[in-house]
Scaffold this motif. Structure first.
Motif, short mmCIF file in Angstrom:
data_model
loop_
_atom_site.label_atom_id
_atom_site.label_comp_id
_atom_site.label_asym_id
_atom_site.label_seq_id
_atom_site.Cartn_x
_atom_site.Cartn_y
_atom_site.Cartn_z
N ALA A 1 0.83 -1.21 0.00
CA ALA A 1 0.00 0.00 0.00
C ALA A 1 0.86 1.26 0.00
O ALA A 1 0.75 2.14 0.87
CB ALA A 1 -0.95 0.00 1.19
N VAL A 2 1.72 1.38 -1.00
CA VAL A 2 2.68 2.48 -1.07
C VAL A 2 2.20 3.53 -2.06
O VAL A 2 2.03 3.24 -3.26
CB VAL A 2 4.07 1.97 -1.47
CG1 VAL A 2 5.04 3.13 -1.65
CG2 VAL A 2 4.59 0.99 -0.43
N GLY A 3 2.00 4.75 -1.59
CA GLY A 3 1.76 5.89 -2.45
C GLY A 3 2.97 6.81 -2.40
O GLY A 3 4.01 6.46 -1.82
N VAL B 1 2.90 17.47 -8.89
CA VAL B 1 1.84 16.50 -9.11
C VAL B 1 0.96 16.32 -7.89
O VAL B 1 -0.25 16.23 -7.97
CB VAL B 1 2.43 15.13 -9.53
CG1 VAL B 1 1.33 14.09 -9.68
CG2 VAL B 1 3.21 15.28 -10.83
N GLY B 2 1.61 16.31 -6.73
CA GLY B 2 0.89 16.11 -5.48
C GLY B 2 0.90 14.66 -5.06
O GLY B 2 1.75 13.87 -5.47
N ARG B 3 -0.07 14.31 -4.25
CA ARG B 3 -0.14 12.97 -3.68
C ARG B 3 -0.70 11.97 -4.68
O ARG B 3 -1.75 12.19 -5.28
CB ARG B 3 -1.03 12.98 -2.43
CG ARG B 3 -1.16 11.62 -1.72
CD ARG B 3 0.15 11.20 -1.10
NE ARG B 3 0.06 9.87 -0.48
CZ ARG B 3 1.11 9.24 0.03
NH1 ARG B 3 2.31 9.81 0.01
NH2 ARG B 3 0.96 8.05 0.57
N LEU B 4 0.02 10.88 -4.88
CA LEU B 4 -0.44 9.79 -5.73
C LEU B 4 -0.86 8.62 -4.84
O LEU B 4 -0.13 8.21 -3.95
CB LEU B 4 0.65 9.32 -6.69
CG LEU B 4 1.17 10.32 -7.73
CD1 LEU B 4 2.19 9.64 -8.63
CD2 LEU B 4 0.02 10.88 -8.55
N PRO C 1 -1.69 4.61 -4.03
CA PRO C 1 -0.94 3.41 -4.45
C PRO C 1 -1.32 2.94 -5.85
O PRO C 1 -0.45 2.48 -6.60
CB PRO C 1 -1.34 2.38 -3.38
CG PRO C 1 -1.62 3.19 -2.16
CD PRO C 1 -2.26 4.45 -2.67
N ASP C 2 -2.59 3.07 -6.23
CA ASP C 2 -3.01 2.66 -7.57
C ASP C 2 -2.34 3.51 -8.65
O ASP C 2 -1.85 3.00 -9.66
CB ASP C 2 -4.53 2.77 -7.71
CG ASP C 2 -5.25 1.78 -6.81
OD1 ASP C 2 -4.94 0.58 -6.89
OD2 ASP C 2 -6.10 2.21 -6.02
N ALA C 3 -2.33 4.84 -8.44
CA ALA C 3 -1.69 5.72 -9.41
C ALA C 3 -0.18 5.51 -9.42
O ALA C 3 0.45 5.52 -10.49
CB ALA C 3 -2.02 7.18 -9.08
N TYR C 4 0.40 5.29 -8.24
CA TYR C 4 1.85 5.12 -8.17
C TYR C 4 2.28 3.84 -8.88
O TYR C 4 3.38 3.78 -9.46
CB TYR C 4 2.32 5.10 -6.72
CG TYR C 4 3.83 5.11 -6.58
CD1 TYR C 4 4.60 6.04 -7.27
CD2 TYR C 4 4.48 4.18 -5.77
CE1 TYR C 4 5.99 6.05 -7.16
CE2 TYR C 4 5.86 4.19 -5.64
CZ TYR C 4 6.60 5.11 -6.34
OH TYR C 4 7.98 5.13 -6.22
N PHE C 5 1.43 2.82 -8.87
CA PHE C 5 1.78 1.60 -9.60
C PHE C 5 1.96 1.88 -11.08
O PHE C 5 2.87 1.33 -11.73
CB PHE C 5 0.69 0.53 -9.39
CG PHE C 5 0.98 -0.77 -10.08
CD1 PHE C 5 2.00 -1.60 -9.63
CD2 PHE C 5 0.24 -1.17 -11.19
CE1 PHE C 5 2.27 -2.80 -10.27
CE2 PHE C 5 0.51 -2.36 -11.83
CZ PHE C 5 1.52 -3.18 -11.37
N GLY C 6 1.13 2.76 -11.65
CA GLY C 6 1.31 3.14 -13.04
C GLY C 6 2.64 3.83 -13.28
O GLY C 6 3.31 3.60 -14.29
N VAL C 7 3.05 4.67 -12.34
CA VAL C 7 4.35 5.34 -12.44
C VAL C 7 5.47 4.31 -12.39
O VAL C 7 6.46 4.39 -13.14
CB VAL C 7 4.51 6.38 -11.32
CG1 VAL C 7 5.92 6.97 -11.33
CG2 VAL C 7 3.48 7.49 -11.47
N LEU C 8 5.34 3.32 -11.50
CA LEU C 8 6.36 2.28 -11.39
C LEU C 8 6.49 1.49 -12.70
O LEU C 8 7.61 1.16 -13.12
CB LEU C 8 6.02 1.33 -10.24
CG LEU C 8 6.08 1.93 -8.83
CD1 LEU C 8 5.60 0.92 -7.80
CD2 LEU C 8 7.50 2.40 -8.49
N LEU C 9 5.36 1.19 -13.33
CA LEU C 9 5.41 0.50 -14.62
C LEU C 9 6.10 1.35 -15.67
O LEU C 9 6.84 0.84 -16.52
CB LEU C 9 4.00 0.14 -15.08
CG LEU C 9 3.23 -0.87 -14.24
CD1 LEU C 9 1.85 -1.11 -14.84
CD2 LEU C 9 3.99 -2.18 -14.12
N ALA C 10 5.86 2.65 -15.62
CA ALA C 10 6.52 3.56 -16.56
C ALA C 10 8.02 3.62 -16.31
O ALA C 10 8.82 3.65 -17.25
CB ALA C 10 5.90 4.95 -16.46
N VAL C 11 8.42 3.63 -15.05
CA VAL C 11 9.84 3.61 -14.71
C VAL C 11 10.49 2.34 -15.25
O VAL C 11 11.58 2.38 -15.84
CB VAL C 11 10.04 3.71 -13.18
CG1 VAL C 11 11.48 3.40 -12.79
CG2 VAL C 11 9.64 5.08 -12.67
#
Length: 461
Positions: free
Chosen positions: A296-298, A304-307, A309-319
């Motif tokens: 459960a990591v955001g 951008v502000g606060r992401l 965990p669901d939004a951050y997973f998309g960022v991780l995939l992009a990374v």
């Protein structure tokens, strides 16, 4: 020099994004249209597919149902290519492409309205066995709620993907010289993987604005729009003069003959690859669950502000995909000097160790970003891996060798996610640790028995 040789030289003449763009724009019209369609469908699929297990969880599904979904996806990947070729034989490439494109679009729409299809409950199963003096429960101890619409949607959503795996390999095989196969595959992979980068970022942007259930429905609607647009475009612009794609399939006897004639150099690679992919398949569908629910990591980002965990997973995939895009071409060039085997081994090793690193990671946004960047290195070996598959094949037989190879691997890997799901329901840590152990076996088998092929290093020796 022949046209094939000239094409091979062109693949190696430019570097970086500019060279890739030039090569894509230089393609024949039909191939360019197909490439654009592939980009659009890949974009839609990458926006959605990695989040479907999370969507299932929101709809009430547990680990067992998610694992069964992964296995169902594996089954479709294994059996779709040959029926896809048969359909192409019957109705022609242009209409087959249109049919498969419409099917994928329908799949996104079915996912969008998945809750309207209801659920099926699988009764609990539990068997106690004794292992090394310890009592272990095998199976699951609570009902598995299966959202019917999710499984039905997958039947359609993967339609377009079933079309061109073997053909893509064969085209690159004919276009480049043997010692430049890895570079050629890196170019085509870069085009496709760009959609893999943009898709999760678009999903992350939507999920920053909306809560997950609403946001994911918006994402599915956008994916359906991409699919419909690509389908219409390819139907209007594709002008195949000879609809011959897929006509080499002549029944099960052809498959058996192709398997028997597979080059001996490929057999150790196939065995090792199957171990590695089976290991990855055990836990792949749970990566999103681990990040969004288990850890459960955001994160809070500047501007951008606060992401969530669901939004951050998309960022991780992009990374992950950004690292892949940055290293794929340089590493493929390096493989011409050091050989394909070390590069493929690197990719296998990353596949193998990532699960145990992820499940034991602290709930830190920075650590997860580093882990997914590390995961991107597995793609560094992908062009070399493809070159190692198709390289030993005779000229003009690349598609058949590729189809045989992937048929065997994909069939064996089918049950992996179901097994992983049953284990995850009992112990997430145990499931991920077991996956890594299986993957390490594959890496060791490849290091000991895997072979290069001579032309791969002739230029850089």
């Amino acid at each position: 020099m022949s046209e094939a040789g000239d094409a091979g030289a062109d693949f190696d003449s430019d570097q970086g994004l500019r060279g890739t763009v030039r090569q894509v724009l230089a393609l024949e019209r039909d191939v360019l249209v197909l490439s654009v369609a592939m980009f659009a469908f890949s974009l839609g699929f990458q926006m959605t597919s990695r989040y479907v297990p999370r969507y299932m969880s929101v709809l009430g599904a547990g680990a067992v149902a998610i694992g069964l979904f992964g296995t169902f996806g594996n089954l479709i990947s294994a059996v779709y290519p040959y029926p896809g070729g048969a359909v192409s034989d019957r109705i022609g490439s242009r209409f087959a492409l249109t049919l498969f494109g419409l099917a994928s679009t329908v799949g996104f729409l079915v996912w969008l309205f998945a809750d309207a299809f209801g659920t099926v409950a699988v009764p609990p199963v539990g068997t106690t066995v004794e292992v090394l003096g310890y009592k272990v429960v095998v199976g699951w101890l609570e009902p598995a709620v299966i959202p019917v619409g999710i499984f039905l949607g997958l039947v359609f959503a993967q339609g377009w993907k079933s079309f061109g795996l073997g053909a893509t390999f064969a085209i690159v095989k004919q276009a480049v010289e043997p010692d430049q196969l890895a570079t050629g595959f890196a170019t085509t992979e870069t085009v496709r993987r760009t959609a893999f980068l943009l898709g999760p970022l678009l999903a992350a942007g939507v999920l920053t604005v909306f809560a997950f259930e609403t946001g994911f429905r918006v994402i599915l609607a956008v994916a359906a729009a991409f699919g419909l647009g690509a389908t219409v475009a390819q139907h209007l612009l594709y002008e195949a003069e000879e609809d011959s794609l897929g006509k080499s399939f002549e029944g099960v006897g052809t498959v058996v003959a192709d398997l028997r004639s597979m080059p001996t150099e490929l057999r150790p690679l196939l065995v090792a690859d199957t171990f590695v992919r089976f290991a990855n398949g055990m836990v792949y569908v749970f990566f999103v669950i681990v990040v969004t629910e288990f850890l459960a990591v955001g994160v809070s980002l500047p501007l951008v502000g606060r992401l969530s965990p669901d939004a951050y997973f998309g960022v991780l995939l992009a990374v992950e995909m950004l690292v892949a895009l940055l290293v794929m071409v340089p590493v493929s060039r390096l493989s011409r000097r050091v050989g394909l085997k070390p590069v493929v081994a690197l990719g296998f090793a990353v596949y193998a160790v990532f699960p145990v690193l992820l499940i034991n990671a602290p709930p830190s946004a920075t650590v997860l970003a580093l882990l997914f960047a590390f995961s991107g290195l597995r793609f560094a070996g992908l062009p070399a891996h493809k070159a190692l598959i198709v390289g030993p094949a005779e000229r003009g037989a690349g598609g058949r060798v590729t189809g045989s190879y992937y048929l065997v691997r994909n069939v064996v890997v089918v049950p992996s996610a179901a097994i992983g799901g049953a284990m995850y329901a009992f112990s997430p840590e145990g499931a991920f640790a077991t996956a890594t152990a299986v993957g390490v076996v594959g890496v060791l088998l490849f290091l000991v028995f895997g072979e290069d092929f001579e032309d791969a290093v002739a230029d850089g020796a």
